[in-house]
Design a protein around this motif. Structure first.
Motif, PDB file in Angstrom:
ATOM      1  N   GLU A 241      22.146 -17.626   8.545  1.00 57.96           N
ATOM      2  CA  GLU A 241      20.750 -18.048   8.637  1.00 57.96           C
ATOM      3  C   GLU A 241      20.631 -18.929   9.871  1.00 57.96           C
ATOM      4  O   GLU A 241      21.351 -19.923  10.008  1.00 57.96           O
ATOM      5  CB  GLU A 241      20.307 -18.764   7.362  1.00 57.96           C
ATOM      6  N   ILE A 242      19.732 -18.547  10.765  1.00 55.41           N
ATOM      7  CA  ILE A 242      19.650 -19.140  12.092  1.00 55.41           C
ATOM      8  C   ILE A 242      18.294 -19.812  12.259  1.00 55.41           C
ATOM      9  O   ILE A 242      17.243 -19.163  12.178  1.00 55.41           O
ATOM     10  CB  ILE A 242      19.858 -18.062  13.173  1.00 55.41           C
ATOM     11  N   SER A 243      18.310 -21.121  12.489  1.00 57.26           N
ATOM     12  CA  SER A 243      17.092 -21.901  12.679  1.00 57.26           C
ATOM     13  C   SER A 243      16.760 -21.956  14.166  1.00 57.26           C
ATOM     14  O   SER A 243      17.640 -22.225  14.995  1.00 57.26           O
ATOM     15  CB  SER A 243      17.288 -23.310  12.119  1.00 57.26           C
ATOM     16  N   ILE A 244      15.476 -21.725  14.499  1.00 62.19           N
ATOM     17  CA  ILE A 244      15.106 -21.524  15.901  1.00 62.19           C
ATOM     18  C   ILE A 244      13.845 -22.339  16.237  1.00 62.19           C
ATOM     19  O   ILE A 244      12.840 -22.258  15.526  1.00 62.19           O
ATOM     20  CB  ILE A 244      14.816 -20.036  16.180  1.00 62.19           C
ATOM     21  N   PRO A 245      13.860 -23.111  17.331  1.00 61.22           N
ATOM     22  CA  PRO A 245      12.649 -23.813  17.761  1.00 61.22           C
ATOM     23  C   PRO A 245      11.503 -22.833  17.999  1.00 61.22           C
ATOM     24  O   PRO A 245      11.740 -21.669  18.377  1.00 61.22           O
ATOM     25  CB  PRO A 245      13.077 -24.491  19.072  1.00 61.22           C
ATOM     26  N   PRO A 246      10.253 -23.272  17.772  1.00 59.25           N
ATOM     27  CA  PRO A 246       9.094 -22.358  17.852  1.00 59.25           C
ATOM     28  C   PRO A 246       9.010 -21.560  19.150  1.00 59.25           C
ATOM     29  O   PRO A 246       8.734 -20.357  19.119  1.00 59.25           O
ATOM     30  CB  PRO A 246       7.902 -23.299  17.700  1.00 59.25           C
ATOM     31  N   SER A 247       9.279 -22.184  20.289  1.00 55.31           N
ATOM     32  CA  SER A 247       9.112 -21.495  21.572  1.00 55.31           C
ATOM     33  C   SER A 247      10.174 -20.428  21.816  1.00 55.31           C
ATOM     34  O   SER A 247      10.037 -19.591  22.711  1.00 55.31           O
ATOM     35  CB  SER A 247       9.142 -22.515  22.718  1.00 55.31           C
ATOM     36  N   GLN A 248      11.240 -20.436  21.017  1.00 55.78           N
ATOM     37  CA  GLN A 248      12.349 -19.513  21.239  1.00 55.78           C
ATOM     38  C   GLN A 248      12.469 -18.426  20.172  1.00 55.78           C
ATOM     39  O   GLN A 248      13.295 -17.527  20.296  1.00 55.78           O
ATOM     40  CB  GLN A 248      13.666 -20.315  21.274  1.00 55.78           C
ATOM     41  N   THR A 249      11.636 -18.503  19.128  1.00 57.44           N
ATOM     42  CA  THR A 249      11.831 -17.651  17.957  1.00 57.44           C
ATOM     43  C   THR A 249      11.801 -16.160  18.284  1.00 57.44           C
ATOM     44  O   THR A 249      12.685 -15.401  17.875  1.00 57.44           O
ATOM     45  CB  THR A 249      10.776 -17.971  16.878  1.00 57.44           C
ATOM     46  N   THR A 250      10.802 -15.727  19.010  1.00 66.23           N
ATOM     47  CA  THR A 250      10.679 -14.300  19.300  1.00 66.23           C
ATOM     48  C   THR A 250      11.812 -13.815  20.194  1.00 66.23           C
ATOM     49  O   THR A 250      12.409 -12.754  19.958  1.00 66.23           O
ATOM     50  CB  THR A 250       9.324 -13.988  19.935  1.00 66.23           C
ATOM     51  N   ASP A 251      12.138 -14.588  21.231  1.00 66.99           N
ATOM     52  CA  ASP A 251      13.199 -14.171  22.150  1.00 66.99           C
ATOM     53  C   ASP A 251      14.540 -14.068  21.428  1.00 66.99           C
ATOM     54  O   ASP A 251      15.307 -13.113  21.654  1.00 66.99           O
ATOM     55  CB  ASP A 251      13.310 -15.166  23.310  1.00 66.99           C
ATOM     56  N   VAL A 252      14.849 -15.022  20.576  1.00 63.00           N
ATOM     57  CA  VAL A 252      16.117 -14.968  19.844  1.00 63.00           C
ATOM     58  C   VAL A 252      16.129 -13.780  18.890  1.00 63.00           C
ATOM     59  O   VAL A 252      17.134 -13.069  18.770  1.00 63.00           O
ATOM     60  CB  VAL A 252      16.353 -16.287  19.070  1.00 63.00           C
ATOM     61  N   THR A 253      15.009 -13.545  18.214  1.00 63.01           N
ATOM     62  CA  THR A 253      14.938 -12.431  17.266  1.00 63.01           C
ATOM     63  C   THR A 253      15.171 -11.105  17.970  1.00 63.01           C
ATOM     64  O   THR A 253      15.852 -10.213  17.433  1.00 63.01           O
ATOM     65  CB  THR A 253      13.578 -12.436  16.548  1.00 63.01           C
ATOM     66  N   LYS A 254      14.649 -10.951  19.177  1.00 67.29           N
ATOM     67  CA  LYS A 254      14.873  -9.721  19.927  1.00 67.29           C
ATOM     68  C   LYS A 254      16.361  -9.509  20.231  1.00 67.29           C
ATOM     69  O   LYS A 254      16.849  -8.370  20.238  1.00 67.29           O
ATOM     70  CB  LYS A 254      14.081  -9.748  21.236  1.00 67.29           C
ATOM     71  N   LEU A 255      17.079 -10.599  20.440  1.00 63.24           N
ATOM     72  CA  LEU A 255      18.517 -10.495  20.692  1.00 63.24           C
ATOM     73  C   LEU A 255      19.286 -10.000  19.471  1.00 63.24           C
ATOM     74  O   LEU A 255      20.377  -9.444  19.604  1.00 63.24           O
ATOM     75  CB  LEU A 255      19.087 -11.864  21.089  1.00 63.24           C
ATOM     76  N   LEU A 256      18.697 -10.220  18.300  1.00 64.97           N
ATOM     77  CA  LEU A 256      19.428 -10.008  17.048  1.00 64.97           C
ATOM     78  C   LEU A 256      19.129  -8.691  16.354  1.00 64.97           C
ATOM     79  O   LEU A 256      19.633  -8.453  15.261  1.00 64.97           O
ATOM     80  CB  LEU A 256      19.125 -11.162  16.076  1.00 64.97           C
ATOM     81  N   CYS A 257      18.313  -7.820  16.950  1.00 62.18           N
ATOM     82  CA  CYS A 257      17.899  -6.626  16.202  1.00 62.18           C
ATOM     83  C   CYS A 257      18.236  -5.301  16.875  1.00 62.18           C
ATOM     84  O   CYS A 257      17.617  -4.284  16.598  1.00 62.18           O
ATOM     85  CB  CYS A 257      16.415  -6.696  15.874  1.00 62.18           C
ATOM     86  N   SER A 258      19.237  -5.285  17.743  1.00 61.52           N
ATOM     87  CA  SER A 258      19.706  -4.004  18.286  1.00 61.52           C
ATOM     88  C   SER A 258      20.654  -3.338  17.288  1.00 61.52           C
ATOM     89  O   SER A 258      21.203  -3.991  16.405  1.00 61.52           O
ATOM     90  CB  SER A 258      20.424  -4.216  19.618  1.00 61.52           C
TER      91      SER A 258
END
Length: 411
Positions: A241-258
């Protein structure tokens, strides 16, 4: 903002295969009208990935993506990996010299004995020992804790925290230092779950994830982002479970769904957690249920069962001493699946002895599974009961939970 070309490429790589499996019905968990529902920071991301959005715990949340069925999504998490948006959960920090004592007042857990960056499941209790909410508490240090609570209990929990903090900070307990509460508003939280999760995440970081065993957490560098990563989850599989600051949430999620990771929604999350024997607040837990009745006695610290000065201690100790009047148990059900609210009868006497709180056809086991509460004495493994499913009594057997062996990484 992504360009149209970027969105097309992104959608194709994040989408799961098509399937015709059915959905879990989440109508009963809707808590407000669509106009007043909150959105996580990934709402636009979900829409761009063809998510079917439904009301859940006061939020618009993805049930599934495209035409992917619940069964296919569930199976993919069991065999590969799925990514869940759990940003509706309430993330908080508690800080102060008396933070440990304060949280040990709110919960029956032994936080003093936790080592830094270790997590525990716990419960917030009312004065009678009933469960206000279940929560995961992560100890960063003696004076710093990261706490995650349920979205559906947001207003109740935050009001409780505020009231109890004011009481604590005005008392002699706070002479060594007051406690502060910070709500991580709009922060992202995603859960990467499944047997392929560790290798996938390892490819994105120099941190040796083998050191991060079940129940441990750390700040982990992930492609330039420094993120709080906790090993665990709500599926019974290895995961994070990965906690992410608001400004980074979408970018991090994109890294995690390939590939091989697929986006997964509430439908799969519910069936996965029930196979793992995990509770859903509002179904399986409420303020009239103690942790002893709920089969959560293990969250109560050993030394605190007799001497712990926590809210609700008297009610909890009564159930520990005398035994609870009812107990949460699992069932294997013949024929049609038993759903929430189905009444449970003794066999062959046909005495009403309890009620089902959650139930599904298990995609992994190929059997109908359920959990619920029965009168003490009927809770033993192998006890045969009858469950009223759509006005027809179905045979069921009390079965141990979890229904399938967890696959947590313990080193």
């Amino acid at each position: 903002m992504c360009t149209a070309r970027h969105l097309v490429l992104f959608r194709s790589r994040c989408r799961a295969p098509r399937s015709l499996a059915g959905w879990t019905n989440f109508r009963g968990l809707a808590t407000s009208t669509e106009g007043t529902l909150r959105k996580t920071g990934l709402y636009d991301f979900h829409i761009n990935n063809d998510a079917k959005m439904v009301p859940f715990a006061g939020y618009q949340m993805p049930l599934a993506y495209g035409n992917v069925g619940q069964g296919a999504s569930h199976a993919h998490v069991r065999t590969d990996a799925g990514l869940f948006d759990v940003g509706h959960m309430v993330q908080s920090n508690f800080r102060g010299r008396t933070a440990t004592a304060f949280l040990e007042w709110l919960t029956p857990s032994s936080l003093t004995s936790l080592t830094p960056y270790t997590s525990t499941l716990s419960v917030l209790l009312n004065e009678k020992g009933g469960i206000i909410d279940d929560t995961v508490i992560t100890k960063h240090s003696e004076d710093a804790y990261y706490v995650v609570t349920n979205a559906g209990r947001r207003d109740r929990d935050l009001t409780w925290f505020k009231e109890k903090l004011e009481e604590w900070n005005a008392s002699e307990h706070a002479q060594r230092g007051k406690v502060e509460h910070e709500i991580l508003e709009d922060w992202g939280l995603v859960a990467l779950q499944g047997p392929a999760a560790a290798q996938y995440l390892q490819n994105l970081t120099s941190f040796d994830l083998r050191e991060l065993t079940f129940g441990k957490s750390a700040f982990v560098p992930i492609k330039g982002f420094n993120l709080h990563v906790a090993r665990g989850g709500y599926t019974g599989e290895d995961g994070f479970e990965i906690s992410i600051p608001p400004s980074q949430t979408t970018d991090v999620t994109k890294l995690l769904c390939s590939a091989p990771v697929q986006l997964a929604g509430l439908g799969a999350r519910d069936s996965l957690r029930l196979e793992a024997g995990m509770c859903l607040y509002g179904n399986d837990l409420d303020e009239d249920t103690t942790p002893v009745e709920a089969g959560l006695t293990w969250v109560i610290g050993k030394e605190r069962k007799e001497t712990g000065d926590f809210i609700g201690a008297e009610g909890v100790r009564k159930h520990l001493k005398d035994g609870p009047p009812r107990r949460r148990v699992g069932f294997i059900v013949d024929g049609a699946p038993a759903r929430q609210g189905a009444q449970i009868y003794s066999s062959p006497q046909k005495e009403l002895i309890g009620v089902v709180t959650s139930g599904i056809p298990s995609p992994t086991l190929g059997k109908n599974i359920a959990m619920g509460y029965v009168k003490s004495g009927f809770h033993k493994k192998g006890t045969e009961v009858d469950i009223d499913v759509r006005n027809r009594l179905r045979k069921a057997v009390v079965s141990p939970m979890p229904f399938m062996k967890p696959n947590y990484w313990r080193g």
